[in-house]
Design a protein around this motif. Structure first.
Motif, short mmCIF file in Angstrom:
data_model
loop_
_atom_site.label_atom_id
_atom_site.label_comp_id
_atom_site.label_asym_id
_atom_site.label_seq_id
_atom_site.Cartn_x
_atom_site.Cartn_y
_atom_site.Cartn_z
N ILE A 152 -4.61 9.36 -9.68
CA ILE A 152 -4.72 9.47 -11.14
C ILE A 152 -6.05 8.84 -11.52
CG2 ILE A 152 -3.62 9.01 -13.37
CD1 ILE A 152 -0.99 8.63 -11.90
N PRO A 153 -7.14 9.59 -11.43
CA PRO A 153 -8.48 9.00 -11.60
C PRO A 153 -8.80 8.54 -13.02
CG PRO A 153 -8.63 11.38 -11.28
CD PRO A 153 -7.21 10.99 -11.00
N THR A 154 -8.25 9.22 -14.04
CA THR A 154 -8.46 8.82 -15.43
C THR A 154 -7.14 8.93 -16.17
OG1 THR A 154 -8.92 10.96 -16.49
CG2 THR A 154 -10.74 9.94 -15.29
N PRO A 158 -0.64 13.76 -16.80
CA PRO A 158 0.28 14.90 -16.69
C PRO A 158 0.23 15.53 -15.30
CG PRO A 158 -0.92 14.99 -18.76
CD PRO A 158 -1.56 13.90 -17.95
N ILE A 159 1.37 15.87 -14.77
CA ILE A 159 1.46 16.29 -13.37
C ILE A 159 0.56 17.48 -13.01
CG2 ILE A 159 3.05 17.23 -11.63
CD1 ILE A 159 5.18 15.35 -12.87
N ASP A 203 3.48 16.71 -6.34
CA ASP A 203 4.74 16.11 -5.90
C ASP A 203 4.60 14.59 -5.77
OD1 ASP A 203 7.51 16.32 -4.82
OD2 ASP A 203 6.55 15.64 -2.96
N GLU A 204 3.51 14.15 -5.16
CA GLU A 204 3.27 12.71 -5.00
C GLU A 204 3.11 12.03 -6.35
OE1 GLU A 204 1.05 12.68 -0.63
OE2 GLU A 204 -0.15 12.96 -2.45
N LYS A 205 2.40 12.69 -7.25
CA LYS A 205 2.20 12.11 -8.57
C LYS A 205 3.52 11.99 -9.33
CE LYS A 205 -1.25 13.74 -11.09
NZ LYS A 205 -1.98 14.48 -12.18
N ALA A 206 4.36 13.03 -9.26
CA ALA A 206 5.64 13.01 -9.95
C ALA A 206 6.50 11.84 -9.47
CB ALA A 206 6.37 14.33 -9.75
N LYS A 207 6.57 11.65 -8.15
CA LYS A 207 7.37 10.56 -7.59
C LYS A 207 6.78 9.20 -7.98
CE LYS A 207 8.97 13.27 -3.63
NZ LYS A 207 8.82 13.51 -2.16
N ILE A 246 0.84 -1.20 0.00
CA ILE A 246 0.00 0.00 0.00
C ILE A 246 0.88 1.24 0.00
CG2 ILE A 246 -1.73 1.34 1.27
CD1 ILE A 246 -2.62 -1.32 2.58
N LEU A 247 0.59 2.16 -0.92
CA LEU A 247 1.20 3.49 -0.91
C LEU A 247 0.22 4.47 -0.31
CD1 LEU A 247 3.47 5.48 -1.79
CD2 LEU A 247 2.21 5.73 -3.96
N PHE A 248 0.66 5.21 0.72
CA PHE A 248 -0.17 6.24 1.36
C PHE A 248 0.17 7.60 0.75
CE2 PHE A 248 0.05 2.81 4.37
CZ PHE A 248 -1.18 2.79 5.01
N VAL A 249 -0.85 8.33 0.33
CA VAL A 249 -0.65 9.67 -0.25
C VAL A 249 -1.62 10.64 0.42
CG1 VAL A 249 0.30 8.94 -2.46
CG2 VAL A 249 -2.18 9.06 -2.19
#
Length: 286
Positions: free
Chosen positions: A214-216, A221-222, A237-241, A185-188
């Motif tokens: 990232i729902p769709t 794109p960030i 930031d979380e999405k980029a990583k 599990i990744l927590f964000v």
């Protein structure tokens, strides 16, 4: 282990709200809007059959809210949770665990139903344990003004009152390996406090249930961040990583809210990480 996509029903949301500050001229290329600026959304969940356990990840909007409530979400199509379970040979009473990525109503509304006399509420999965985490439970049951309309008491408190609620154990870092449910599990924290993204090892691949990070496919794109996010800069930031890791480890992304794309792979381009190929579930895991 066997996985099954579970379609609980389609609905519509305002495209501007789903893409925040990104102009419609950009996001409508991937998520076309109707005359009212509404875009098509899915409430696609995932069922894990693993030995004696049958684990359902999220469960859609449910059906107990008022006609006025549902009028805001323009439901369409004929998918339901029960139909989708039956199509795969299951009944809601077979579910042993309900894992909720977070407690916004479109992810956990199906957890609770009216009782027989419609005098109160009861768990929709009478034999299941309901899983969230302690930080997010506190966040949801003591909601901030921004998210109050998304955390509905009738979706939450009956889980606790039934004695079926449990909290996922957590390590110090954002990534929990080999949780009680048998997946990582990744927590964000950008969308909401301690949203949980399951990472499932299946047939030699890692499938990530992307939930509302990232729902769709249009949200890869960030800068394409939902207006619903409580901490949009943190989301980016979380999405980029996450995307960097996803490319390097060749993750498959499983989309909860994309009405037309179930799974995708990613690639690195001059503009950053972007969509590579899209697949339906059976194309990948036939």
């Amino acid at each position: 282990m066997t996985l099954y996509p579970i379609e609980t029903g389609n609905f519509k949301l305002d495209g501007g709200a789903m893409f925040g500050v990104v102009p419609r001229t950009l996001w409508q290329r991937t998520n076309p809007a109707d005359a009212n600026n509404m875009i098509d959304m899915a409430a696609r969940c995932l069922l894990i059959e693993d030995h004696e356990r049958l684990i359902l990840i999220d469960n859609g909007l449910g059906n107990k809210q008022s006609e006025k409530f549902f009028s805001y979400y323009y439901q369409w199509g004929d998918h339901t949770l029960d139909k989708s379970l039956a199509k795969n040979g299951f009944h809601r009473d077979d579910i042993t665990d309900v894992f909720m990525t977070h407690l916004h109503f479109d992810h956990c509304g199906g957890s609770i139903v009216w009782n027989k006399n419609r005098t109160g509420y009861q768990p929709a999965f009478k034999n299941a344990t309901f899983w969230t985490n302690e930080n997010h439970w506190k966040w949801a049951t003591e909601p901030n003004v921004r998210e109050k309309a998304s955390f509905l008491k009738e979706n939450l408190l009956p889980m606790q009152e039934s004695g079926q609620l449990k909290f996922v154990s957590r390590d110090q870092g954002p990534f929990l390996k080999n949780s009680e449910l048998g997946f990582d599990i990744l927590f964000v924290d950008g969308h909401t406090e301690k949203m949980m993204l399951p990472h499932i090892s299946y047939k030699g691949k890692t499938l990530v249930f992307a939930a509302d990070l990232i729902p769709t496919a249009g949200h890869i794109p960030i800068p394409y961040v939902m207006g619903y996010d409580t901490r949009p800069l943190l989301t980016m930031d979380e999405k980029a990583k996450f995307l960097e890791t996803a490319v390097s480890k060749e993750y498959l992304l499983f989309f909860e809210h994309d009405a037309f794309n179930e799974i995708c792979t990613l690639q690195t381009t001059e503009k950053g990480v972007r969509l590579n190929e899209v697949y339906n579930f059976n194309e990948v895991f036939s």
